[in-house]
Design a protein around this motif. Structure first.
Motif, mmCIF file in Angstrom:
data_model
loop_
_atom_site.group_PDB
_atom_site.id
_atom_site.type_symbol
_atom_site.label_atom_id
_atom_site.label_comp_id
_atom_site.label_asym_id
_atom_site.label_seq_id
_atom_site.Cartn_x
_atom_site.Cartn_y
_atom_site.Cartn_z
ATOM 1 N N THR A 294 -17.776 6.933 -3.594
ATOM 2 C CA THR A 294 -17.025 6.667 -2.370
ATOM 3 C C THR A 294 -16.130 5.463 -2.602
ATOM 4 O O THR A 294 -16.257 4.754 -3.597
ATOM 5 C CB THR A 294 -17.966 6.396 -1.182
ATOM 6 O OG1 THR A 294 -18.752 5.221 -1.463
ATOM 7 C CG2 THR A 294 -18.903 7.571 -0.934
ATOM 8 N N VAL A 295 -15.219 5.229 -1.669
ATOM 9 C CA VAL A 295 -14.292 4.124 -1.832
ATOM 10 C C VAL A 295 -15.008 2.780 -1.805
ATOM 11 O O VAL A 295 -14.565 1.806 -2.421
ATOM 12 C CB VAL A 295 -13.199 4.189 -0.746
ATOM 13 C CG1 VAL A 295 -13.794 3.932 0.631
ATOM 14 C CG2 VAL A 295 -12.062 3.229 -1.046
ATOM 15 N N SER A 296 -16.125 2.710 -1.095
ATOM 16 C CA SER A 296 -16.887 1.453 -1.028
ATOM 17 C C SER A 296 -17.921 1.336 -2.140
ATOM 18 O O SER A 296 -18.303 0.231 -2.506
ATOM 19 C CB SER A 296 -17.589 1.337 0.332
ATOM 20 O OG SER A 296 -18.464 2.431 0.535
ATOM 21 N N GLN A 297 -18.371 2.479 -2.681
ATOM 22 C CA GLN A 297 -19.347 2.473 -3.773
ATOM 23 C C GLN A 297 -18.954 3.532 -4.804
ATOM 24 O O GLN A 297 -19.538 4.606 -4.855
ATOM 25 C CB GLN A 297 -20.765 2.740 -3.241
ATOM 26 C CG GLN A 297 -21.313 1.627 -2.374
ATOM 27 C CD GLN A 297 -22.725 1.928 -1.913
ATOM 28 O OE1 GLN A 297 -23.175 3.072 -1.932
ATOM 29 N NE2 GLN A 297 -23.437 0.903 -1.487
ATOM 30 N N PRO A 298 -17.948 3.221 -5.637
ATOM 31 C CA PRO A 298 -17.511 4.217 -6.637
ATOM 32 C C PRO A 298 -18.557 4.386 -7.737
ATOM 33 O O PRO A 298 -19.367 3.492 -8.000
ATOM 34 C CB PRO A 298 -16.221 3.611 -7.201
ATOM 35 C CG PRO A 298 -15.856 2.488 -6.271
ATOM 36 C CD PRO A 298 -17.134 2.020 -5.662
ATOM 37 N N ASN A 299 -18.511 5.550 -8.357
ATOM 38 C CA ASN A 299 -19.378 5.807 -9.505
ATOM 39 C C ASN A 299 -18.837 5.038 -10.702
ATOM 40 O O ASN A 299 -17.652 5.149 -11.043
ATOM 41 C CB ASN A 299 -19.418 7.307 -9.803
ATOM 42 C CG ASN A 299 -20.267 7.636 -11.009
ATOM 43 O OD1 ASN A 299 -19.789 7.620 -12.146
ATOM 44 N ND2 ASN A 299 -21.539 7.934 -10.782
ATOM 45 N N SER B 49 -6.148 -2.109 1.742
ATOM 46 C CA SER B 49 -5.313 -0.909 1.706
ATOM 47 C C SER B 49 -4.834 -0.611 0.287
ATOM 48 O O SER B 49 -4.744 0.559 -0.112
ATOM 49 C CB SER B 49 -4.113 -1.083 2.643
ATOM 50 O OG SER B 49 -3.387 -2.267 2.324
ATOM 51 N N VAL B 50 -4.525 -1.662 -0.487
ATOM 52 C CA VAL B 50 -4.104 -1.466 -1.874
ATOM 53 C C VAL B 50 -5.278 -0.973 -2.721
ATOM 54 O O VAL B 50 -5.133 -0.075 -3.552
ATOM 55 C CB VAL B 50 -3.518 -2.774 -2.443
ATOM 56 C CG1 VAL B 50 -3.269 -2.654 -3.946
ATOM 57 C CG2 VAL B 50 -2.231 -3.141 -1.721
ATOM 58 N N PHE C 276 -8.033 6.267 -4.524
ATOM 59 C CA PHE C 276 -7.715 7.682 -4.305
ATOM 60 C C PHE C 276 -6.702 8.190 -5.335
ATOM 61 O O PHE C 276 -6.737 9.376 -5.695
ATOM 62 C CB PHE C 276 -7.200 7.889 -2.876
ATOM 63 C CG PHE C 276 -8.277 7.771 -1.835
ATOM 64 C CD1 PHE C 276 -9.263 8.746 -1.729
ATOM 65 C CD2 PHE C 276 -8.328 6.692 -0.977
ATOM 66 C CE1 PHE C 276 -10.272 8.647 -0.781
ATOM 67 C CE2 PHE C 276 -9.328 6.582 -0.020
ATOM 68 C CZ PHE C 276 -10.308 7.556 0.073
ATOM 69 N N ASP C 277 -5.815 7.337 -5.814
ATOM 70 C CA ASP C 277 -4.909 7.757 -6.883
ATOM 71 C C ASP C 277 -5.666 7.982 -8.188
ATOM 72 O O ASP C 277 -5.301 8.861 -8.979
ATOM 73 C CB ASP C 277 -3.813 6.712 -7.088
ATOM 74 C CG ASP C 277 -2.711 6.830 -6.040
ATOM 75 O OD1 ASP C 277 -2.829 7.711 -5.172
ATOM 76 O OD2 ASP C 277 -1.742 6.046 -6.089
ATOM 77 N N PRO D 213 0.802 -1.232 0.000
ATOM 78 C CA PRO D 213 0.000 0.000 0.000
ATOM 79 C C PRO D 213 0.830 1.276 0.000
ATOM 80 O O PRO D 213 0.321 2.338 -0.357
ATOM 81 C CB PRO D 213 -0.828 -0.118 1.286
ATOM 82 C CG PRO D 213 -0.052 -1.040 2.164
ATOM 83 C CD PRO D 213 0.620 -2.011 1.238
ATOM 84 N N ARG D 214 2.106 1.209 0.364
ATOM 85 C CA ARG D 214 2.916 2.420 0.438
ATOM 86 C C ARG D 214 3.637 2.730 -0.867
ATOM 87 O O ARG D 214 4.167 3.828 -1.027
ATOM 88 C CB ARG D 214 3.935 2.302 1.577
ATOM 89 C CG ARG D 214 3.297 2.239 2.954
ATOM 90 C CD ARG D 214 4.351 2.222 4.043
ATOM 91 N NE ARG D 214 3.757 2.163 5.384
ATOM 92 C CZ ARG D 214 4.447 2.125 6.511
ATOM 93 N NH1 ARG D 214 5.773 2.126 6.463
ATOM 94 N NH2 ARG D 214 3.829 2.068 7.677
ATOM 95 N N ALA D 215 3.704 1.767 -1.768
ATOM 96 C CA ALA D 215 4.369 1.995 -3.043
ATOM 97 C C ALA D 215 3.474 2.812 -3.963
ATOM 98 O O ALA D 215 2.264 2.596 -4.041
ATOM 99 C CB ALA D 215 4.715 0.654 -3.700
ATOM 100 N N SER D 216 4.074 3.745 -4.662
ATOM 101 C CA SER D 216 3.304 4.626 -5.542
ATOM 102 C C SER D 216 2.817 3.863 -6.763
ATOM 103 O O SER D 216 3.536 3.031 -7.334
ATOM 104 C CB SER D 216 4.184 5.800 -5.969
ATOM 105 O OG SER D 216 3.493 6.622 -6.895
ATOM 106 N N THR D 217 1.590 4.135 -7.171
ATOM 107 C CA THR D 217 1.036 3.466 -8.341
ATOM 108 C C THR D 217 1.795 3.883 -9.601
ATOM 109 O O THR D 217 2.238 5.024 -9.737
ATOM 110 C CB THR D 217 -0.452 3.812 -8.506
ATOM 111 O OG1 THR D 217 -0.599 5.245 -8.485
ATOM 112 C CG2 THR D 217 -1.274 3.205 -7.386
#
Length: 359
Positions: free
Chosen positions: A132-137, A289-290, A296-297, A85-89
């Motif tokens: 939202t993170v749980s229900q994206p558009n 976390s990933v 969000f990215d 999860p800490r590595a940049s996409t």
């Protein structure tokens, strides 16, 4: 996944596709290629027979668990964004080059940003979007994922590929594809049309689109290949196929994709799926976390490219619904904490469940 006795050979459609049979728009080859002429035969790879195991007497055989498998020495877990999860996409770093050049060009040419279309909250009005993170558009998420794929192709390091993903060896259509087609990078709208058609016909969710991007970057990292004009469709198709089976309880069968892409064979789909899994080392786990990092990215990518989410003022009804949902979550967390401390009834004094009414 890829079971030839169930989902891959059955002539019937899957239960999920059967719910809306005939309503999905089929993907036409004429929308993909221009100036196509002649007929090409679809390559159907021969079935691969599993290796025969020989268990000798007195030999100890230990079946290694998938979580115990070591990563290659040159592929550290901390540097792989699809695992850590800490590595940049990768897609976000590849897009930053274009974003910086665009901003620099606008500054040098004194180009004004134009009318500001982004809405900001104030003391009297709060603007929220429906993603939202749980229900994206779904629509916005697919646009962002295809934009990430576009930057992968445009800013690739080389043209490393594998034959199983090469569309010249395994075409998706019987129509002959002009050689010029593979010499130019596809536009974003073209990639979006391809992915949108698959998601619409297979009734896939926005969460599946995010998992598709995770598997795509994991494949590029593990297999050390690049996504380019000759292989992007088959790589994206393989990632969507795998993500839909992992994420969705009622997954779309391989034979259903043959009804969407009418010129592809089930044998070709099975072979591609097997190679995809082997290249991933059968690592299909996507930690929460990933998943959240990729979500969000993608939002950051949308903001950098003016793909703004649809904002609307917070209404009274929606505020009440959000408050009720938040209250329920707080009650659940409080009950869990009390249960962990003790099963005594004294710990439950003062805990009251809120009556949430959701419209």
């Amino acid at each position: 996944m890829g079971n030839t006795l169930t989902c891959c050979v059955s002539p019937n459609a899957s239960p999920k596709m059967g719910r809306r049979a005939g309503s999905a728009e089929l993907y036409c080859a004429s929308d993909i290629y221009e100036a196509a002429s002649g007929d090409g035969l679809t390559v159907a790879p021969a079935a691969v027979e599993p290796a025969e195991l020989d268990f000798g007497e007195g030999e100890g055989h230990h079946l290694q668990h998938i979580s115990d498998r070591e990563m290659p020495e040159d592929l550290a877990l901390e540097s792989n964004p699809s695992d850590h999860p800490r590595a940049s996409t990768i897609f976000l770093s590849k897009s930053q080059t274009d974003v910086r050049e665009k901003r620099k060009s606008n500054h040098l040419n004194h180009v004004s940003p134009g009318q500001l279309t982004k809405k900001y909250s104030s003391c009297s009005t709060i603007f929220l979007d429906d993603s939202t993170v749980s229900q994206p558009n779904l629509r916005t998420t697919v646009k962002c994922v295809t934009l990430a794929i576009y930057y992968h192709i445009k800013n690739r390091d080389a043209n490393r590929s594998l034959d199983i993903f090469d569309e010249r060896s395994h075409p998706l259509t019987r129509e002959k594809v002009p050689e010029e087609y593979f010499k130019h990078d596809p536009e974003h709208k073209f990639i979006y049309r391809f992915v949108r058609t698959l998601f619409s016909a297979a009734q896939l969710t926005a969460e599946c689109a995010i998992v598709t991007l995770v598997y795509l970057e994991r494949l590029l990292t593990y297999a050390e290949i690049d996504i380019c004009p000759t292989n992007w469709k088959r790589i994206v198709l393989g990632a969507i196929l795998l993500a839909s089976k992992v994420w969705d309880d009622q997954a779309v069968w391989n034979v259903d994709y043959c009804q969407i892409l009418k010129d592809i064979t089930v044998e070709d789909m099975n072979e591609m799926e097997r190679h995809f899994l082997e290249l991933l080392q059968f690592n299909i786990n996507v930690p929460a976390s990933v998943y959240a990092k990729y979500y969000f990215d993608l939002r950051s990518l949308a903001d950098d490219n003016n793909l703004n989410f649809l904002f609307a003022p917070l209404s009274k009804e929606r505020a009440q619904n959000l408050e009720a949902i938040s209250r329920l979550c707080e009650d659940k967390d409080l009950c869990r904490a009390a249960m962990r401390r003790s099963f005594s009834a004294d710990n439950f004094i003062g805990i009251q469940r809120s009556k949430a009414i959701l419209s």
